[in-house]
Every structure is written in structure tokens, then in C-alpha cells.
Enzyme design. Sequence first.
Site, PDB file in Angstrom:
ATOM      1  N   HIS A 108      -0.572  -3.247  -0.719  1.00 45.47           N
ATOM      2  CA  HIS A 108      -0.147  -2.372   0.717  1.00 45.47           C
ATOM      3  C   HIS A 108       1.295  -2.734   0.777  1.00 45.47           C
ATOM      4  O   HIS A 108       1.929  -1.492   0.719  1.00 45.47           O
ATOM      5  CB  HIS A 108      -0.996  -2.817   2.204  1.00 45.47           C
ATOM      6  CG  HIS A 108      -0.741  -2.154   2.674  1.00 45.47           C
ATOM      7  ND1 HIS A 108      -1.423  -1.922   4.465  1.00 45.47           N
ATOM      8  CD2 HIS A 108      -0.167  -0.767   3.107  1.00 45.47           C
ATOM      9  CE1 HIS A 108      -0.516  -1.043   4.787  1.00 45.47           C
ATOM     10  NE2 HIS A 108      -0.117  -0.380   4.788  1.00 45.47           N
ATOM     11  N   LYS A 112      -6.553  -1.188   1.309  1.00 37.16           N
ATOM     12  CA  LYS A 112      -5.195  -2.003   1.087  1.00 37.16           C
ATOM     13  C   LYS A 112      -5.853  -2.846   1.820  1.00 37.16           C
ATOM     14  O   LYS A 112      -6.470  -3.667   3.058  1.00 37.16           O
ATOM     15  CB  LYS A 112      -4.218  -1.644   1.224  1.00 37.16           C
ATOM     16  CG  LYS A 112      -3.612  -0.354   1.006  1.00 37.16           C
ATOM     17  CD  LYS A 112      -3.037   0.572   2.398  1.00 37.16           C
ATOM     18  CE  LYS A 112      -2.502   2.345   2.330  1.00 37.16           C
ATOM     19  NZ  LYS A 112      -4.041   2.735   2.770  1.00 37.16           N
ATOM     20  N   TYR A 153      -5.273  -1.442   9.221  1.00 39.84           N
ATOM     21  CA  TYR A 153      -5.402  -0.199  10.597  1.00 39.84           C
ATOM     22  C   TYR A 153      -5.997  -0.506  11.417  1.00 39.84           C
ATOM     23  O   TYR A 153      -6.332   0.177  12.301  1.00 39.84           O
ATOM     24  CB  TYR A 153      -5.852   1.089   9.791  1.00 39.84           C
ATOM     25  CG  TYR A 153      -4.447   1.451   8.922  1.00 39.84           C
ATOM     26  CD1 TYR A 153      -3.257   1.150   8.674  1.00 39.84           C
ATOM     27  CD2 TYR A 153      -5.233   2.606   7.973  1.00 39.84           C
ATOM     28  CE1 TYR A 153      -2.743   1.797   7.773  1.00 39.84           C
ATOM     29  CE2 TYR A 153      -4.145   2.795   6.998  1.00 39.84           C
ATOM     30  CZ  TYR A 153      -2.788   2.621   6.489  1.00 39.84           C
ATOM     31  OH  TYR A 153      -2.227   2.943   6.452  1.00 39.84           O
ATOM     32  N   ASP A 185      -7.738   7.797   3.812  1.00 42.69           N
ATOM     33  CA  ASP A 185      -6.875   6.611   2.939  1.00 42.69           C
ATOM     34  C   ASP A 185      -7.155   5.611   4.089  1.00 42.69           C
ATOM     35  O   ASP A 185      -5.943   6.167   5.155  1.00 42.69           O
ATOM     36  CB  ASP A 185      -5.054   7.184   3.299  1.00 42.69           C
ATOM     37  CG  ASP A 185      -4.570   5.896   2.561  1.00 42.69           C
ATOM     38  OD1 ASP A 185      -4.330   5.800   1.073  1.00 42.69           O
ATOM     39  OD2 ASP A 185      -4.301   4.956   3.675  1.00 42.69           O
TER      40      ASP A 185
END
Length: 299
Positions: free
Chosen positions: A97, A76, A47, A42
Site C-alpha cells: 500500500h 492491500k 478502508y 479496488d
Amino acid sequence: MAITLNNGFKMPMVGFGVWRVEGKDMRDLITNAIKIGDRHFDCAADYKNEPEVGEALAGAFRTGLVKREDLFITTKASLKDSLKKLQLDYLDLYLVHFPIATKHTGVGTTDSALDEDGVLEIDTNVSLETTWHAMEDLVSMGLVRSIGISNYDIFLTRDCLAYSKVKPAVNQIETHPYFQRDSLVKFCQKHGICVTAHTPLGGAVANTELFGSVSCLDDPVLKGLAAKYKRTVAQIVLRWGIQRNTVVIPKTSKLERLKENFQVFDFELTKEDMDLIKSLERNYRINNPAKFWGIDLYA
């Protein structure tokens, strides 16, 4: 073990969430995760580690460690940019998201646009329906196999079901023993939407440091169950999530924890112990982006 989504694709019930995993550690972690048996990763543009994930995946494909079709990759935000960074031709799952549009800061950028007061710049001209129909086009183009939502409540999930042509396959939400959200989980499952639990361990050390939160991993009831089943507390919590028929995507940067998080398929919690964990509900949200965005989106 995998769950079948509403479009027929299968999604492994345990995945590796890469939020806050340092890029320098990524290749070894993903390589080891694959060797352990993990097939679900994921990711998200936000990130800030998609290039490192992409390098790790490319290395695994190149050496024959695993084939692309054997993995389930989620991300996302900016699709084409993410595909480039991840070095992939398609995604297994692409998510909204957060159910909110923000000021565009440019393709490839991941920082949120904040105003002079440090508050998130929200775009009031783009609707969730418009966003969803654009995502449906990505399915038709073959760039994604499944599309889904994240951090949607019952109201927003219901609306998405009403205006969608391609139904959301997944709703990724925070849920753990201290924040069970039973009504939302059951609503999604009733309408054929798989629930994925982010923050499934209720925070652990990393979130305690970031949000100042209390972790359910320190709960004496859960520690008692861990002793009873001769498992770690984290394994008890993940197994609870799986027996709720939710997908869990714990995050770790430690190899030993990575192994533990995947060793949850050879035991089962009794109904009495599932009910005991249910009694721990505190309605306690841990992952709150107000810390970064200067606004409580859940207000």
C-alpha cells in the site's frame, strides 16, 4: 476493455475504488456496479469496509449475478485477514500500500500506529525488499495471481525491478490532469508495469472536504471539453486516463455517477485535446497521508 499485465492476466481498465465508501451502502453499490458491467474492484484493509465488500461479493456469487473468475479484485495490507473478510480464496492483485513499514498493531487492525506526538511509528528494521520477497511467496502459494506496488516513485520502482524475482505487475499512484507524473508513468510502462490511477478525478468533493484541495473537475478547459464531447467533466478526465494507457479506479457512492464512470468507451479524445489536457499540469498532489500520519512521507 482490459489491459494485459506482464504475467498474462488481464485487468479491466476501469474499476470501482471503495475508499471512503460507507459499509452500509456497499452491497447496493457493488451489486449495481456489476449489473452496469464493472468487473474490477479496488479494496484495502485500511478502508475499513472489507467485510461489507465481502458480503456484497458473496451475494453476487450466490445469486448467480457474476462468477468469481469474471471479477478482478485488488486489496492491500494483511492478506489472509483480507481474504477472510472478502470471503475469497485468492486475489487477482495484491499491493504494497505504501513503501514504508510501520509498527505492527495486530492482524485485523487497520488503525495506524502513532506515537505520543501523533506521528506515524515507522519500523526501520523491515526493508521493502524483504516485504517484496514475502509477497512473491504468496504467488507461489496460489493466494494471489499478481503482485504490485503502490505510491512508489521512480527510484523505488527501479529498486523493486532490480531485486524482484516476480516483477511488479502494477504501480498504483495518484495521477490526474493536475498531477500527471508523466515521467513515472512512462518509466513504469517502459518496464512492463501497468499504472493504475487512484484519485483519477483529481479529488472531487470528497477530497476537497478532506484535504482542502482544488479539484480539476472545476477547470474551465475541462468543462469546455465536456461541452464539446457532450460528456461530463469526469468522463473526459477518465477517458484521458484510459488513452494514456492507465487503469482508472474512480470512487463514488452515487448510482448515477457509477453509471457515468463506466460509460467512457464509446468516444475518443483527439490528439489535440489530449495535448490540451497535458498543458493543465500543476504538479498538484491531493492525496497526502500527512493529514493522518503527522509526517510528510513525500518530503
